[in-house]
Design a protein around this motif. Structure first.
Motif, PDB file in Angstrom:
ATOM      1  N   TYR A 100       0.884  -1.172   0.000  1.00  0.00           N
ATOM      2  CA  TYR A 100       0.000   0.000   0.000  1.00  0.00           C
ATOM      3  C   TYR A 100       0.912   1.210   0.000  1.00  0.00           C
ATOM      4  O   TYR A 100       1.559   1.522   0.998  1.00  0.00           O
ATOM      5  CB  TYR A 100      -0.916  -0.011   1.219  1.00  0.00           C
ATOM      6  CG  TYR A 100      -2.131   0.875   1.107  1.00  0.00           C
ATOM      7  CD1 TYR A 100      -2.297   1.791   0.071  1.00  0.00           C
ATOM      8  CD2 TYR A 100      -3.123   0.807   2.053  1.00  0.00           C
ATOM      9  CE1 TYR A 100      -3.423   2.587  -0.019  1.00  0.00           C
ATOM     10  CE2 TYR A 100      -4.256   1.603   1.984  1.00  0.00           C
ATOM     11  CZ  TYR A 100      -4.394   2.483   0.951  1.00  0.00           C
ATOM     12  OH  TYR A 100      -5.511   3.284   0.869  1.00  0.00           O
ATOM     13  N   ASP A 101       1.005   1.889  -1.149  1.00  0.00           N
ATOM     14  CA  ASP A 101       1.931   3.006  -1.297  1.00  0.00           C
ATOM     15  C   ASP A 101       1.502   4.203  -0.450  1.00  0.00           C
ATOM     16  O   ASP A 101       0.471   4.179   0.213  1.00  0.00           O
ATOM     17  CB  ASP A 101       2.051   3.391  -2.780  1.00  0.00           C
ATOM     18  CG  ASP A 101       2.821   2.344  -3.585  1.00  0.00           C
ATOM     19  OD1 ASP A 101       3.622   1.599  -3.002  1.00  0.00           O
ATOM     20  OD2 ASP A 101       2.606   2.273  -4.806  1.00  0.00           O
ATOM     21  N   TRP A 102       2.304   5.269  -0.498  1.00  0.00           N
ATOM     22  CA  TRP A 102       2.079   6.461   0.330  1.00  0.00           C
ATOM     23  C   TRP A 102       0.645   6.951   0.200  1.00  0.00           C
ATOM     24  O   TRP A 102       0.134   7.120  -0.905  1.00  0.00           O
ATOM     25  CB  TRP A 102       3.046   7.573  -0.066  1.00  0.00           C
ATOM     26  CG  TRP A 102       4.456   7.294   0.329  1.00  0.00           C
ATOM     27  CD1 TRP A 102       5.492   6.981  -0.507  1.00  0.00           C
ATOM     28  CD2 TRP A 102       4.991   7.290   1.653  1.00  0.00           C
ATOM     29  NE1 TRP A 102       6.636   6.786   0.225  1.00  0.00           N
ATOM     30  CE2 TRP A 102       6.361   6.969   1.555  1.00  0.00           C
ATOM     31  CE3 TRP A 102       4.447   7.530   2.916  1.00  0.00           C
ATOM     32  CZ2 TRP A 102       7.192   6.887   2.666  1.00  0.00           C
ATOM     33  CZ3 TRP A 102       5.275   7.438   4.030  1.00  0.00           C
ATOM     34  CH2 TRP A 102       6.639   7.122   3.887  1.00  0.00           C
ATOM     35  N   HIS A 103       0.022   7.196   1.359  1.00  0.00           N
ATOM     36  CA  HIS A 103      -1.352   7.701   1.394  1.00  0.00           C
ATOM     37  C   HIS A 103      -1.640   8.299   2.770  1.00  0.00           C
ATOM     38  O   HIS A 103      -0.874   8.109   3.716  1.00  0.00           O
ATOM     39  CB  HIS A 103      -2.355   6.576   1.103  1.00  0.00           C
ATOM     40  CG  HIS A 103      -2.393   5.519   2.151  1.00  0.00           C
ATOM     41  ND1 HIS A 103      -1.413   4.550   2.281  1.00  0.00           N
ATOM     42  CD2 HIS A 103      -3.295   5.279   3.140  1.00  0.00           C
ATOM     43  CE1 HIS A 103      -1.712   3.769   3.288  1.00  0.00           C
ATOM     44  NE2 HIS A 103      -2.841   4.179   3.849  1.00  0.00           N
ATOM     45  N   VAL A 104      -2.725   9.022   2.856  1.00  0.00           N
ATOM     46  CA  VAL A 104      -3.258   9.497   4.134  1.00  0.00           C
ATOM     47  C   VAL A 104      -4.665   8.938   4.268  1.00  0.00           C
ATOM     48  O   VAL A 104      -5.296   8.570   3.279  1.00  0.00           O
ATOM     49  CB  VAL A 104      -3.263  11.039   4.237  1.00  0.00           C
ATOM     50  CG1 VAL A 104      -1.855  11.599   4.222  1.00  0.00           C
ATOM     51  CG2 VAL A 104      -4.095  11.669   3.137  1.00  0.00           C
ATOM     52  N   ASP A 105      -5.160   8.873   5.500  1.00  0.00           N
ATOM     53  CA  ASP A 105      -6.493   8.336   5.743  1.00  0.00           C
ATOM     54  C   ASP A 105      -7.551   9.428   5.860  1.00  0.00           C
ATOM     55  O   ASP A 105      -8.742   9.139   5.899  1.00  0.00           O
ATOM     56  CB  ASP A 105      -6.492   7.493   7.027  1.00  0.00           C
ATOM     57  CG  ASP A 105      -5.574   6.283   6.907  1.00  0.00           C
ATOM     58  OD1 ASP A 105      -5.393   5.768   5.782  1.00  0.00           O
ATOM     59  OD2 ASP A 105      -5.026   5.867   7.946  1.00  0.00           O
ATOM     60  N   HIS A 106      -7.112  10.677   5.955  1.00  0.00           N
ATOM     61  CA  HIS A 106      -8.042  11.807   6.025  1.00  0.00           C
ATOM     62  C   HIS A 106      -7.399  13.014   5.362  1.00  0.00           C
ATOM     63  O   HIS A 106      -6.250  13.347   5.658  1.00  0.00           O
ATOM     64  CB  HIS A 106      -8.381  12.167   7.474  1.00  0.00           C
ATOM     65  CG  HIS A 106      -9.063  13.490   7.603  1.00  0.00           C
ATOM     66  ND1 HIS A 106     -10.352  13.685   7.202  1.00  0.00           N
ATOM     67  CD2 HIS A 106      -8.623  14.684   8.038  1.00  0.00           C
ATOM     68  CE1 HIS A 106     -10.682  14.955   7.408  1.00  0.00           C
ATOM     69  NE2 HIS A 106      -9.653  15.571   7.910  1.00  0.00           N
ATOM     70  N   PHE A 107      -8.152  13.649   4.496  1.00  0.00           N
ATOM     71  CA  PHE A 107      -7.693  14.877   3.867  1.00  0.00           C
ATOM     72  C   PHE A 107      -8.304  16.046   4.621  1.00  0.00           C
ATOM     73  O   PHE A 107      -9.496  16.037   4.933  1.00  0.00           O
ATOM     74  CB  PHE A 107      -8.085  14.917   2.393  1.00  0.00           C
ATOM     75  CG  PHE A 107      -7.381  13.868   1.583  1.00  0.00           C
ATOM     76  CD1 PHE A 107      -6.110  14.093   1.094  1.00  0.00           C
ATOM     77  CD2 PHE A 107      -7.981  12.633   1.349  1.00  0.00           C
ATOM     78  CE1 PHE A 107      -5.445  13.108   0.377  1.00  0.00           C
ATOM     79  CE2 PHE A 107      -7.329  11.659   0.629  1.00  0.00           C
ATOM     80  CZ  PHE A 107      -6.059  11.899   0.143  1.00  0.00           C
ATOM     81  N   LEU A 108      -7.510  17.050   4.929  1.00  0.00           N
ATOM     82  CA  LEU A 108      -7.976  18.165   5.749  1.00  0.00           C
ATOM     83  C   LEU A 108      -9.129  18.924   5.120  1.00  0.00           C
ATOM     84  O   LEU A 108      -9.855  19.619   5.805  1.00  0.00           O
ATOM     85  CB  LEU A 108      -6.814  19.109   6.064  1.00  0.00           C
ATOM     86  CG  LEU A 108      -5.758  18.507   6.985  1.00  0.00           C
ATOM     87  CD1 LEU A 108      -4.581  19.462   7.156  1.00  0.00           C
ATOM     88  CD2 LEU A 108      -6.345  18.166   8.343  1.00  0.00           C
ATOM     89  N   GLY A 109      -9.361  18.772   3.829  1.00  0.00           N
ATOM     90  CA  GLY A 109     -10.459  19.465   3.166  1.00  0.00           C
ATOM     91  C   GLY A 109     -11.789  18.725   3.219  1.00  0.00           C
ATOM     92  O   GLY A 109     -12.800  19.230   2.738  1.00  0.00           O
ATOM     93  N   ASP A 110     -11.819  17.513   3.806  1.00  0.00           N
ATOM     94  CA  ASP A 110     -13.073  16.756   3.887  1.00  0.00           C
ATOM     95  C   ASP A 110     -14.111  17.559   4.652  1.00  0.00           C
ATOM     96  O   ASP A 110     -13.796  18.219   5.641  1.00  0.00           O
ATOM     97  CB  ASP A 110     -12.852  15.411   4.589  1.00  0.00           C
ATOM     98  CG  ASP A 110     -12.129  14.406   3.709  1.00  0.00           C
ATOM     99  OD1 ASP A 110     -11.928  14.695   2.509  1.00  0.00           O
ATOM    100  OD2 ASP A 110     -11.769  13.340   4.222  1.00  0.00           O
TER     101      ASP A 110
END
Length: 188
Positions: A100-110
């Protein structure tokens, strides 16, 4: 335990064998969850299944909530959190070099009413090669900026859901982990 503002690594194996066994008992058969051509940013190649909150999993969810609360306090994040999402049982097959390559679980713009605030990974086995968990926890001038978290069976790492992280390809054997997210109200 390794503690920083960016992440908490419980390396004293909070998930003893009884908890690991419970996860294996509760996790349904895995479904294929490969990367999507429509989402080139999501470089996921693994198999997953879900553990819902119910009478059978109540003790597991309560144990995890306490672990998350402890990390939230020890790291001094002090995030307002309310509920754990269904838990994800993840399998990475070394024959397929899953990752699972680089990622975030939450984007601040959600703009949802509640958002993912704390993410966690618990390693359920360690009889595989590769599959290192890495987290980006530094400023652009920090050295090192990328931290490899040396997880052993039963170890957990918790971090803010907006933190970049990845699982490197598994090269031999099969890696199993329990992954989850704790939600809370929007940032204020």
């Amino acid at each position: 335990m390794i503690r920083s503002q960016a992440f908490i690594h419980f390396n004293e194996q909070p998930f003893k064998q009884e908890w690991v066994d419970m996860v294996y008992d509760l996790a349904p058969e895995v479904d294929k969850a490969q990367s999507s051509e429509k989402d080139p940013k999501n470089k996921r190649h693994s198999d997953v299944s879900w553990i819902d909150a119910n009478d059978k999993s109540e003790k597991l969810f309560a144990f995890i909530y306490e672990m998350v609360h402890a990390a939230n306090t020890q790291a001094k994040w002090e995030f307002e959190h309310q509920v754990i999402e269904p838990l994800q049982f993840t399998q990475y097959d070394g024959d397929k070099e899953q990752r699972y390559d680089w990622h975030v679980d939450h984007f601040l713009g959600d703009i949802e009413e509640t958002i993912r605030k704390i993410s966690f990974t618990v390693l359920l086995n360690d009889d595989f090669e590769g599959g290192e968990f890495e987290i980006e926890a530094g400023s652009p001038v920090a050295d090192p900026r990328i931290h490899e978290i040396p997880l052993k069976k039963g170890d957990a790492v918790l971090f803010p859901s907006y933190t970049w992280h990845r699982v490197k390809p598994v090269t031999k054997g099969t890696r199993h982990s329990l992954v989850g997210w704790v939600r809370g109200p929007q940032w204020r």
